[in-house]
Motif scaffolding. Sequence first.
Motif, PDB file in Angstrom:
ATOM      1  N   LYS A  15       0.807  -1.077   0.020  1.00  0.00           N
ATOM      2  CA  LYS A  15      -0.075   0.026   0.120  1.00  0.00           C
ATOM      3  C   LYS A  15       0.857   1.142  -0.059  1.00  0.00           C
ATOM      4  O   LYS A  15       1.794   1.320   0.799  1.00  0.00           O
ATOM      5  CB  LYS A  15      -0.665  -0.028   1.134  1.00  0.00           C
ATOM      6  CG  LYS A  15      -2.186   0.717   1.205  1.00  0.00           C
ATOM      7  CD  LYS A  15      -3.189  -0.206   0.605  1.00  0.00           C
ATOM      8  CE  LYS A  15      -4.394   0.273   0.944  1.00  0.00           C
ATOM      9  NZ  LYS A  15      -5.370   0.939  -0.155  1.00  0.00           N
ATOM     10  N   THR A  16       0.494   2.060  -0.845  1.00  0.00           N
ATOM     11  CA  THR A  16       1.336   3.325  -1.019  1.00  0.00           C
ATOM     12  C   THR A  16       0.376   4.550  -1.619  1.00  0.00           C
ATOM     13  O   THR A  16      -0.557   4.287  -1.941  1.00  0.00           O
ATOM     14  CB  THR A  16       2.721   3.233  -1.678  1.00  0.00           C
ATOM     15  OG1 THR A  16       3.464   4.245  -1.709  1.00  0.00           O
ATOM     16  CG2 THR A  16       2.321   2.649  -3.256  1.00  0.00           C
ATOM     17  N   THR A  17       1.211   5.595  -1.749  1.00  0.00           N
ATOM     18  CA  THR A  17       0.317   6.775  -2.567  1.00  0.00           C
ATOM     19  C   THR A  17       0.765   6.605  -3.775  1.00  0.00           C
ATOM     20  O   THR A  17       1.810   6.206  -4.175  1.00  0.00           O
ATOM     21  CB  THR A  17       0.812   8.147  -1.948  1.00  0.00           C
ATOM     22  OG1 THR A  17       1.853   8.483  -1.893  1.00  0.00           O
ATOM     23  CG2 THR A  17       0.014   8.312  -0.414  1.00  0.00           C
ATOM     24  N   LEU A  18      -0.032   7.258  -4.797  1.00  0.00           N
ATOM     25  CA  LEU A  18       0.275   7.607  -6.067  1.00  0.00           C
ATOM     26  C   LEU A  18       1.675   8.234  -6.404  1.00  0.00           C
ATOM     27  O   LEU A  18       2.625   7.950  -7.105  1.00  0.00           O
ATOM     28  CB  LEU A  18      -0.671   8.338  -6.842  1.00  0.00           C
ATOM     29  CG  LEU A  18      -0.493   8.445  -8.512  1.00  0.00           C
ATOM     30  CD1 LEU A  18      -0.043   6.768  -9.144  1.00  0.00           C
ATOM     31  CD2 LEU A  18      -1.735   9.035  -9.228  1.00  0.00           C
ATOM     32  N   LYS A  19       1.802   9.292  -5.496  1.00  0.00           N
ATOM     33  CA  LYS A  19       2.948  10.124  -5.581  1.00  0.00           C
ATOM     34  C   LYS A  19       4.479   9.358  -5.250  1.00  0.00           C
ATOM     35  O   LYS A  19       5.291   9.599  -5.964  1.00  0.00           O
ATOM     36  CB  LYS A  19       2.882  11.543  -4.546  1.00  0.00           C
ATOM     37  CG  LYS A  19       4.136  12.395  -4.557  1.00  0.00           C
ATOM     38  CD  LYS A  19       3.988  13.523  -3.856  1.00  0.00           C
ATOM     39  CE  LYS A  19       5.011  14.589  -3.751  1.00  0.00           C
ATOM     40  NZ  LYS A  19       4.847  15.658  -2.891  1.00  0.00           N
ATOM     41  N   ARG A  20       4.299   8.521  -4.084  1.00  0.00           N
ATOM     42  CA  ARG A  20       5.419   7.680  -3.706  1.00  0.00           C
ATOM     43  C   ARG A  20       5.610   6.427  -4.917  1.00  0.00           C
ATOM     44  O   ARG A  20       6.847   6.312  -5.186  1.00  0.00           O
ATOM     45  CB  ARG A  20       5.407   7.015  -2.476  1.00  0.00           C
ATOM     46  CG  ARG A  20       5.446   7.881  -1.226  1.00  0.00           C
ATOM     47  CD  ARG A  20       5.183   7.303  -0.114  1.00  0.00           C
ATOM     48  NE  ARG A  20       5.384   8.260   1.109  1.00  0.00           N
ATOM     49  CZ  ARG A  20       6.307   8.206   1.810  1.00  0.00           C
ATOM     50  NH1 ARG A  20       7.343   7.417   2.020  1.00  0.00           N
ATOM     51  NH2 ARG A  20       6.274   9.091   3.062  1.00  0.00           N
ATOM     52  N   PHE A  21       4.710   5.947  -5.173  1.00  0.00           N
ATOM     53  CA  PHE A  21       4.830   4.897  -6.489  1.00  0.00           C
ATOM     54  C   PHE A  21       5.594   5.604  -7.567  1.00  0.00           C
ATOM     55  O   PHE A  21       6.321   4.967  -8.205  1.00  0.00           O
ATOM     56  CB  PHE A  21       3.250   4.659  -6.714  1.00  0.00           C
ATOM     57  CG  PHE A  21       3.241   3.402  -7.877  1.00  0.00           C
ATOM     58  CD1 PHE A  21       3.624   2.212  -7.339  1.00  0.00           C
ATOM     59  CD2 PHE A  21       2.806   3.691  -9.277  1.00  0.00           C
ATOM     60  CE1 PHE A  21       3.648   1.117  -8.377  1.00  0.00           C
ATOM     61  CE2 PHE A  21       2.971   2.746 -10.042  1.00  0.00           C
ATOM     62  CZ  PHE A  21       3.318   1.136  -9.716  1.00  0.00           C
ATOM     63  N   ILE A  23       7.421   8.245  -7.854  1.00  0.00           N
ATOM     64  CA  ILE A  23       8.637   8.513  -7.443  1.00  0.00           C
ATOM     65  C   ILE A  23       9.801   7.405  -7.569  1.00  0.00           C
ATOM     66  O   ILE A  23      10.848   7.555  -8.034  1.00  0.00           O
ATOM     67  CB  ILE A  23       8.830   9.327  -5.972  1.00  0.00           C
ATOM     68  CG1 ILE A  23       8.194  10.712  -6.011  1.00  0.00           C
ATOM     69  CG2 ILE A  23      10.368   9.469  -5.650  1.00  0.00           C
ATOM     70  CD1 ILE A  23       7.988  11.321  -4.925  1.00  0.00           C
ATOM     71  N   LYS A  24       9.119   6.094  -6.963  1.00  0.00           N
ATOM     72  CA  LYS A  24      10.128   4.933  -6.993  1.00  0.00           C
ATOM     73  C   LYS A  24      10.103   4.614  -8.532  1.00  0.00           C
ATOM     74  O   LYS A  24      11.326   4.205  -8.842  1.00  0.00           O
ATOM     75  CB  LYS A  24       9.236   3.921  -6.111  1.00  0.00           C
ATOM     76  CG  LYS A  24       9.962   2.821  -5.757  1.00  0.00           C
ATOM     77  CD  LYS A  24       9.172   1.705  -4.986  1.00  0.00           C
ATOM     78  CE  LYS A  24       9.710   0.444  -4.865  1.00  0.00           C
ATOM     79  NZ  LYS A  24       9.014  -0.427  -3.775  1.00  0.00           N
ATOM     80  N   ARG A  25       9.139   4.612  -9.101  1.00  0.00           N
ATOM     81  CA  ARG A  25       9.257   4.009 -10.384  1.00  0.00           C
ATOM     82  C   ARG A  25      10.163   4.869 -11.341  1.00  0.00           C
ATOM     83  O   ARG A  25      10.797   4.516 -12.207  1.00  0.00           O
ATOM     84  CB  ARG A  25       7.941   4.159 -11.325  1.00  0.00           C
ATOM     85  CG  ARG A  25       6.930   3.213 -10.782  1.00  0.00           C
ATOM     86  CD  ARG A  25       7.452   1.677 -10.692  1.00  0.00           C
ATOM     87  NE  ARG A  25       8.048   1.087 -11.587  1.00  0.00           N
ATOM     88  CZ  ARG A  25       8.903  -0.031 -11.371  1.00  0.00           C
ATOM     89  NH1 ARG A  25       8.848  -0.769 -10.189  1.00  0.00           N
ATOM     90  NH2 ARG A  25       9.343  -0.344 -12.417  1.00  0.00           N
ATOM     91  N   THR A  26      10.204   6.192 -11.123  1.00  0.00           N
ATOM     92  CA  THR A  26      11.185   7.459 -11.603  1.00  0.00           C
ATOM     93  C   THR A  26      12.380   6.982 -11.454  1.00  0.00           C
ATOM     94  O   THR A  26      13.327   7.035 -12.398  1.00  0.00           O
ATOM     95  CB  THR A  26      10.850   8.638 -11.230  1.00  0.00           C
ATOM     96  OG1 THR A  26       9.302   9.146 -11.376  1.00  0.00           O
ATOM     97  CG2 THR A  26      11.781   9.925 -12.016  1.00  0.00           C
ATOM     98  N   ILE A  27      12.998   6.663 -10.090  1.00  0.00           N
ATOM     99  CA  ILE A  27      14.222   6.267  -9.921  1.00  0.00           C
ATOM    100  C   ILE A  27      14.763   5.096 -10.473  1.00  0.00           C
ATOM    101  O   ILE A  27      15.841   4.946 -10.965  1.00  0.00           O
ATOM    102  CB  ILE A  27      14.349   6.100  -8.230  1.00  0.00           C
ATOM    103  CG1 ILE A  27      14.191   7.435  -7.519  1.00  0.00           C
ATOM    104  CG2 ILE A  27      15.641   5.496  -7.872  1.00  0.00           C
ATOM    105  CD1 ILE A  27      13.945   7.547  -6.309  1.00  0.00           C
TER     106      ILE A  27
END
Length: 184
Positions: A15-21, A23-27
């Motif tokens: 479970k996470t937020t769209l923003k964190r998701f 950011i993680k994918r961007t990295i």
Amino acid sequence: MKLKFKPKPPKKLKKTTLKRFLIKRTIYYVLPNVFFNFIIAYASFKELGYTHFFSGEQNLARLTLPMALFLPVVLTIDILKRVTDAAGQGAIEFTVDEQLNIKKLMTKLSILHGIITCSLVLAMLFLGQYNFSKDYKLDATAMAVVVAVLAGILSVVFVYLPVWRLRRWMCRSIPVGSLNAEKF
């Protein structure tokens, strides 16, 4: 006798937020794209010592145009698939409208993003060729850095742009436990 293989279900996401998701994918996308595009460009250009925009065996257009075409296509398809899978699993706070044909959207957006990006990069290369003389030699190391920076920029843009377009068909999901009986 037909063999039928069942596709593996997607891995369960936390479970996470769209923003964190995002950011993680961007990295996950930026670091390998920058590294590998720099290494490939540096190895290609180092052989000649210098390069040109369009002429010669190892020119700048030969590396940047395929990257500018295929990187947006692949990233658009991948990020839309991952976001819709995460929304379907309830891993992010949004749900995607069931009436949306996600495959049609992925195809349309990926082709559009690839063509537009490739056209813009081609226009920039022509502009660079026009502004510099024909005999101008470009430094191989500097051009490898330019290719790597372009790959990084495209990676960031094409993580957020497809999701921004998908937001039209997304809505916030309300957790079941938070619904309270309304007082009349």
